[in-house]
Scaffold this motif. Sequence first.
Motif, PDB file in Angstrom:
ATOM      1  N   ASP A  96       0.776  -1.337  -0.013  1.00 17.01           N
ATOM      2  CA  ASP A  96      -0.076  -0.138  -0.021  1.00 17.01           C
ATOM      3  C   ASP A  96       0.892   1.146   0.045  1.00 17.01           C
ATOM      4  O   ASP A  96       1.402   1.864   1.070  1.00 17.01           O
ATOM      5  CB  ASP A  96      -0.983  -0.098   1.214  1.00 17.01           C
ATOM      6  CG  ASP A  96      -1.818   1.242   1.543  1.00 17.01           C
ATOM      7  OD1 ASP A  96      -1.914   1.924   0.468  1.00 17.01           O
ATOM      8  OD2 ASP A  96      -2.389   1.485   2.472  1.00 17.01           O
ATOM      9  N   LEU A  97       0.980   2.077  -1.251  1.00 18.66           N
ATOM     10  CA  LEU A  97       1.790   3.268  -1.342  1.00 18.66           C
ATOM     11  C   LEU A  97       1.085   4.335  -0.864  1.00 18.66           C
ATOM     12  O   LEU A  97      -0.159   4.527  -1.271  1.00 18.66           O
ATOM     13  CB  LEU A  97       2.248   3.434  -2.720  1.00 18.66           C
ATOM     14  CG  LEU A  97       2.876   4.857  -2.927  1.00 18.66           C
ATOM     15  CD1 LEU A  97       4.150   4.870  -2.370  1.00 18.66           C
ATOM     16  CD2 LEU A  97       2.850   5.102  -4.588  1.00 18.66           C
ATOM     17  N   ARG A  98       1.407   4.960   0.273  1.00 20.58           N
ATOM     18  CA  ARG A  98       0.760   6.184   0.886  1.00 20.58           C
ATOM     19  C   ARG A  98       1.186   7.343   0.297  1.00 20.58           C
ATOM     20  O   ARG A  98       0.214   8.363  -0.052  1.00 20.58           O
ATOM     21  CB  ARG A  98       1.055   6.160   2.248  1.00 20.58           C
ATOM     22  CG  ARG A  98       0.186   4.871   3.109  1.00 20.58           C
ATOM     23  CD  ARG A  98      -1.246   5.123   2.825  1.00 20.58           C
ATOM     24  NE  ARG A  98      -1.832   3.903   3.681  1.00 20.58           N
ATOM     25  CZ  ARG A  98      -2.427   3.912   4.800  1.00 20.58           C
ATOM     26  NH1 ARG A  98      -2.332   5.065   5.511  1.00 20.58           N
ATOM     27  NH2 ARG A  98      -3.138   2.954   5.058  1.00 20.58           N
ATOM     28  N   ARG A  99       2.466   7.584   0.080  1.00 21.30           N
ATOM     29  CA  ARG A  99       2.842   9.010  -0.541  1.00 21.30           C
ATOM     30  C   ARG A  99       4.204   8.892  -1.173  1.00 21.30           C
ATOM     31  O   ARG A  99       5.063   7.977  -0.500  1.00 21.30           O
ATOM     32  CB  ARG A  99       2.693   9.991   0.464  1.00 21.30           C
ATOM     33  CG  ARG A  99       3.756  10.002   1.710  1.00 21.30           C
ATOM     34  CD  ARG A  99       3.134  11.071   2.723  1.00 21.30           C
ATOM     35  NE  ARG A  99       4.149  11.220   3.628  1.00 21.30           N
ATOM     36  CZ  ARG A  99       5.239  12.188   3.901  1.00 21.30           C
ATOM     37  NH1 ARG A  99       5.619  12.908   2.787  1.00 21.30           N
ATOM     38  NH2 ARG A  99       5.960  12.159   4.781  1.00 21.30           N
ATOM     39  N   VAL A 100       4.793   9.675  -1.813  1.00 20.25           N
ATOM     40  CA  VAL A 100       6.102  10.025  -2.220  1.00 20.25           C
ATOM     41  C   VAL A 100       6.365  11.563  -1.713  1.00 20.25           C
ATOM     42  O   VAL A 100       5.824  12.341  -2.226  1.00 20.25           O
ATOM     43  CB  VAL A 100       6.210   9.731  -4.085  1.00 20.25           C
ATOM     44  CG1 VAL A 100       7.634  10.258  -4.459  1.00 20.25           C
ATOM     45  CG2 VAL A 100       6.003   8.316  -4.368  1.00 20.25           C
ATOM     46  N   ARG A 101       7.532  11.481  -1.232  1.00 16.68           N
ATOM     47  CA  ARG A 101       7.876  12.499  -0.711  1.00 16.68           C
ATOM     48  C   ARG A 101       8.962  13.209  -1.834  1.00 16.68           C
ATOM     49  O   ARG A 101      10.250  12.580  -1.847  1.00 16.68           O
ATOM     50  CB  ARG A 101       8.562  12.581   0.897  1.00 16.68           C
ATOM     51  CG  ARG A 101       8.890  13.693   1.471  1.00 16.68           C
ATOM     52  CD  ARG A 101       9.440  13.532   2.678  1.00 16.68           C
ATOM     53  NE  ARG A 101       9.878  14.761   3.661  1.00 16.68           N
ATOM     54  CZ  ARG A 101      10.938  14.991   3.689  1.00 16.68           C
ATOM     55  NH1 ARG A 101      11.726  14.413   3.297  1.00 16.68           N
ATOM     56  NH2 ARG A 101      11.260  16.316   4.315  1.00 16.68           N
ATOM     57  N   GLU A 102       8.765  14.315  -2.106  1.00 18.16           N
ATOM     58  CA  GLU A 102       9.760  15.070  -3.231  1.00 18.16           C
ATOM     59  C   GLU A 102      10.587  16.007  -2.544  1.00 18.16           C
ATOM     60  O   GLU A 102      10.785  17.132  -2.952  1.00 18.16           O
ATOM     61  CB  GLU A 102       8.986  15.525  -4.345  1.00 18.16           C
ATOM     62  CG  GLU A 102       8.052  14.300  -4.924  1.00 18.16           C
ATOM     63  CD  GLU A 102       8.655  13.679  -5.996  1.00 18.16           C
ATOM     64  OE1 GLU A 102       9.781  13.851  -6.328  1.00 18.16           O
ATOM     65  OE2 GLU A 102       8.171  12.993  -6.405  1.00 18.16           O
ATOM     66  N   GLU A 103      11.068  15.776  -1.261  1.00 14.73           N
ATOM     67  CA  GLU A 103      12.009  16.714  -0.695  1.00 14.73           C
ATOM     68  C   GLU A 103      13.453  15.924  -0.273  1.00 14.73           C
ATOM     69  O   GLU A 103      13.209  14.601   0.162  1.00 14.73           O
ATOM     70  CB  GLU A 103      11.247  17.273   0.399  1.00 14.73           C
ATOM     71  CG  GLU A 103       9.994  18.008   0.270  1.00 14.73           C
ATOM     72  CD  GLU A 103       9.297  18.480   1.545  1.00 14.73           C
ATOM     73  OE1 GLU A 103      10.060  18.873   2.361  1.00 14.73           O
ATOM     74  OE2 GLU A 103       8.323  18.916   1.461  1.00 14.73           O
ATOM     75  N   PRO A 104      14.471  16.377  -0.144  1.00 20.07           N
ATOM     76  CA  PRO A 104      15.396  15.742   0.197  1.00 20.07           C
ATOM     77  C   PRO A 104      15.693  15.511   1.804  1.00 20.07           C
ATOM     78  O   PRO A 104      15.211  16.220   2.440  1.00 20.07           O
ATOM     79  CB  PRO A 104      16.768  16.662  -0.064  1.00 20.07           C
ATOM     80  CG  PRO A 104      16.133  17.959  -0.341  1.00 20.07           C
ATOM     81  CD  PRO A 104      14.756  17.760  -0.671  1.00 20.07           C
ATOM     82  N   THR A 105      16.396  14.513   2.217  1.00 17.89           N
ATOM     83  CA  THR A 105      16.389  14.247   3.705  1.00 17.89           C
ATOM     84  C   THR A 105      17.629  14.624   4.033  1.00 17.89           C
ATOM     85  O   THR A 105      18.623  15.360   3.164  1.00 17.89           O
ATOM     86  CB  THR A 105      16.719  12.680   3.573  1.00 17.89           C
ATOM     87  OG1 THR A 105      17.915  12.158   3.275  1.00 17.89           O
ATOM     88  CG2 THR A 105      15.283  11.895   3.192  1.00 17.89           C
ATOM     89  N   PRO A 106      17.892  14.792   5.408  1.00 22.51           N
ATOM     90  CA  PRO A 106      19.203  15.458   5.713  1.00 22.51           C
ATOM     91  C   PRO A 106      20.672  14.805   5.292  1.00 22.51           C
ATOM     92  O   PRO A 106      21.506  15.634   5.249  1.00 22.51           O
ATOM     93  CB  PRO A 106      19.018  15.443   7.440  1.00 22.51           C
ATOM     94  CG  PRO A 106      17.644  15.354   7.578  1.00 22.51           C
ATOM     95  CD  PRO A 106      16.991  14.527   6.561  1.00 22.51           C
ATOM     96  N   ALA A 107      20.340  13.579   4.839  1.00 22.90           N
ATOM     97  CA  ALA A 107      21.394  12.851   4.491  1.00 22.90           C
ATOM     98  C   ALA A 107      21.773  12.900   2.872  1.00 22.90           C
ATOM     99  O   ALA A 107      22.398  12.307   2.483  1.00 22.90           O
ATOM    100  CB  ALA A 107      21.439  11.441   4.686  1.00 22.90           C
ATOM    101  N   GLY A 108      20.697  13.578   2.300  1.00 22.33           N
ATOM    102  CA  GLY A 108      21.058  13.879   0.888  1.00 22.33           C
ATOM    103  C   GLY A 108      20.101  13.222   0.041  1.00 22.33           C
ATOM    104  O   GLY A 108      20.278  13.198  -1.437  1.00 22.33           O
ATOM    105  N   ALA A 109      19.256  12.065   0.332  1.00 24.26           N
ATOM    106  CA  ALA A 109      18.443  11.234  -0.500  1.00 24.26           C
ATOM    107  C   ALA A 109      17.173  12.181  -1.053  1.00 24.26           C
ATOM    108  O   ALA A 109      16.673  13.002  -0.281  1.00 24.26           O
ATOM    109  CB  ALA A 109      17.598  10.349   0.284  1.00 24.26           C
ATOM    110  N   PRO A 110      17.229  12.512  -2.317  1.00 26.91           N
ATOM    111  CA  PRO A 110      16.220  13.144  -3.117  1.00 26.91           C
ATOM    112  C   PRO A 110      14.979  13.075  -2.827  1.00 26.91           C
ATOM    113  O   PRO A 110      14.001  13.970  -2.863  1.00 26.91           O
ATOM    114  CB  PRO A 110      16.939  13.311  -4.527  1.00 26.91           C
ATOM    115  CG  PRO A 110      17.341  11.831  -4.625  1.00 26.91           C
ATOM    116  CD  PRO A 110      17.877  11.497  -3.375  1.00 26.91           C
TER     117      PRO A 110
END
Length: 211
Positions: free
Chosen positions: A109-123
Amino acid sequence: MPATIDELTVADSPAAWSALGFAVDGDCCVAGDLRIRLAGSDAGAGLVGFSLRGVGTTELDGLPTTLSDRPPPEGAPAHPNGVSGIDHVVAITPALERTVAALEAAGLDLRRVREEPTPAGAPRQAFFRLGSTILEVVQEPPEAIERGGGTDRPAFFWGLALLAPDLDATVAGLGDRAGEIRDAVQPGRRIATLRRSAGLSVPLALMTPAA
């Protein structure tokens, strides 16, 4: 039946988790309604697989998966260190769209995709609901994809975030084996990570519960 996690397999010894204040019975540690099987270093390193209920395939873009029809554990013990359950499981992929498509095809069950980078740099990150636990699938940064040889590699497991309602007390009890408490990405929550001195092969974080 919605997809849920039955068991996570971690290549750590039961003694290593017991030393951190987890209640361990044989090679099993129950956290909330999930089992963590502590398979030892012969199984590899870190989080090496999981078993799922409610899916029809184990083809999850390379994430080692088995099928289960066991019911959740009953009467989970209270952990002396204050941990009450698992907040989320982290996997990493060089090709987020490909991995998301495979997981959705399997019934997750896909709830959402976050289009913001994490503090570690994952886009970007995708979040799947698996019962009480979230599977967070993290897109590798471009430089990591280049170092790894491109996007043809499969997804892989990385780490766990556990729930610690009294995070200050849990971290204090762990002493210098835990890092400093800081604000989490999720608003209103706090997090701390275990250091290498904790003696685990799996990256492990401790978080306050969601409001």
